[in-house]
Design a protein around this motif. Structure first.
Motif, PDB file in Angstrom:
ATOM      1  N   PRO A 122      36.212  39.604  29.373  1.00 29.48           N
ATOM      2  CA  PRO A 122      35.118  38.773  29.898  1.00 29.48           C
ATOM      3  C   PRO A 122      34.668  39.216  31.284  1.00 29.48           C
ATOM      4  O   PRO A 122      33.492  39.077  31.632  1.00 29.48           O
ATOM      5  CB  PRO A 122      35.714  37.363  29.930  1.00 29.48           C
ATOM      6  N   LEU A 142      32.119  41.943  30.832  1.00 26.06           N
ATOM      7  CA  LEU A 142      30.860  41.400  30.318  1.00 26.06           C
ATOM      8  C   LEU A 142      30.069  40.723  31.427  1.00 26.06           C
ATOM      9  O   LEU A 142      28.847  40.898  31.536  1.00 26.06           O
ATOM     10  CB  LEU A 142      31.143  40.402  29.183  1.00 26.06           C
ATOM     11  N   VAL A 143      30.753  39.952  32.249  1.00 24.18           N
ATOM     12  CA  VAL A 143      30.075  39.256  33.345  1.00 24.18           C
ATOM     13  C   VAL A 143      29.469  40.253  34.323  1.00 24.18           C
ATOM     14  O   VAL A 143      28.311  40.123  34.741  1.00 24.18           O
ATOM     15  CB  VAL A 143      31.057  38.319  34.080  1.00 24.18           C
ATOM     16  N   VAL A 170      34.771  35.715  39.488  1.00 24.00           N
ATOM     17  CA  VAL A 170      35.547  35.340  38.299  1.00 24.00           C
ATOM     18  C   VAL A 170      37.037  35.268  38.633  1.00 24.00           C
ATOM     19  O   VAL A 170      37.721  34.315  38.255  1.00 24.00           O
ATOM     20  CB  VAL A 170      35.300  36.347  37.152  1.00 24.00           C
TER      21      VAL A 170
END
Length: 259
Positions: free
Chosen positions: A212, A215-216, A254
């Motif tokens: 993730p 992807l971010v 994140v």
């Protein structure tokens, strides 16, 4: 579609000199390298960008976390890590995002925007953007330092260099005589190797959180790419630097949320 991209799914063209070439292009670290050969392989060497980022992140993280271990405040340790990173890169990417802010915010035509971005002086848009970017990274570094998470520095360094490779493949050049144009066109195999390398390095450092996170970091660069397409008709070296900075901030955000 040009010839280099039309044959993009051929076997990856890798060469040991690519690593030194990538370091020469993205950093000020003096390495023994055949500069003529490295220049010839500048585009092919893009697969090694995540590796360069991982090494830079490791060095900056080691210094910042070591300072924190011996009692230096988190804020000073973060600033030291940032300073070392900028010293190693010559503030290449910081300069890029500042130039993007000045050009996109101050120019009224593509030609004028490119002219502003080429100017070595910094304007109000660039200065304000650079302050915000440095504050965001400083804050994110502090969270990672307090967690003693050296591997996160490595992963962030690797992942944040991947968007540059993707942009070089997917977007046209905005300036045919600019710095980015001297690198050349990036092929699909180079992109795939860079993506695989970034993923493997980040998986080793962060486990499944790496997926993730990647992807971010890729998604957050899309607004800048869209703006570059609309404002100057493609990408430049400054846009690549801006993508790296935005991706790094997103990755740190994140990780801060996770910590």
């Amino acid at each position: 579609m040009n010839d280099m991209r039309s044959t993009g799914f051929a076997k990856p063209d890798l060469d040991p000199v690519d690593i030194a070439a990538a370091f020469t292009l993205l950093t000020r670290i003096p390495l023994p390298v055949n500069h003529a050969r490295a220049g010839e392989r500048a585009a092919q060497a893009a697969w090694a960008y995540p590796l360069v980022g991982a090494v830079l992140g490791l060095v900056a993280g080691l210094i910042a976390i070591s300072l924190h271990w011996i009692g230096v405040s988190t804020g000073i340790a973060s600033a030291s890590g940032l300073g070392v990173l900028m010293l190693m890169t010559g503030a290449l990417h910081e300069d890029g995002i500042a130039d993007c802010a000045d050009g996109f915010g101050g120019g009224t035509t593509p030609a004028r925007r490119l002219e502003i971005m080429k100017d070595s002086r910094i304007g109000a848009f660039g200065a304000a953007t650079l302050i915000v970017v440095l504050l965001a990274r400083w804050s994110g570094y502090g969270t990672v330092i307090e967690g003693n998470w050296l591997a996160a520095f490595v992963a962030v360094g690797a992942i944040s260099r991947l968007p540059m490779v993707l942009v070089m493949y997917a977007m046209p050049l905005a300036r045919p005589d600019g710095f980015a144009a001297t690198v050349g066109m990036v092929t699909a195999p180079t992109v795939l190797v860079a993506a695989a390398l970034a993923l493997v390095l980040s998986l080793l450092c962060l486990g499944l959180l790496a997926i993730p996170l990647m992807l971010v970091t890729l998604l957050v660069c899309l607004p800048l790419c869209w703006l570059a397409w609309r404002r100057i008709g493609g990408y430049s070296g400054d846009v690549l630097g801006g993508c790296q900075q935005i991706a790094e901030i997103a990755a740190l955000a994140v990780l801060s949320a996770v910590l």
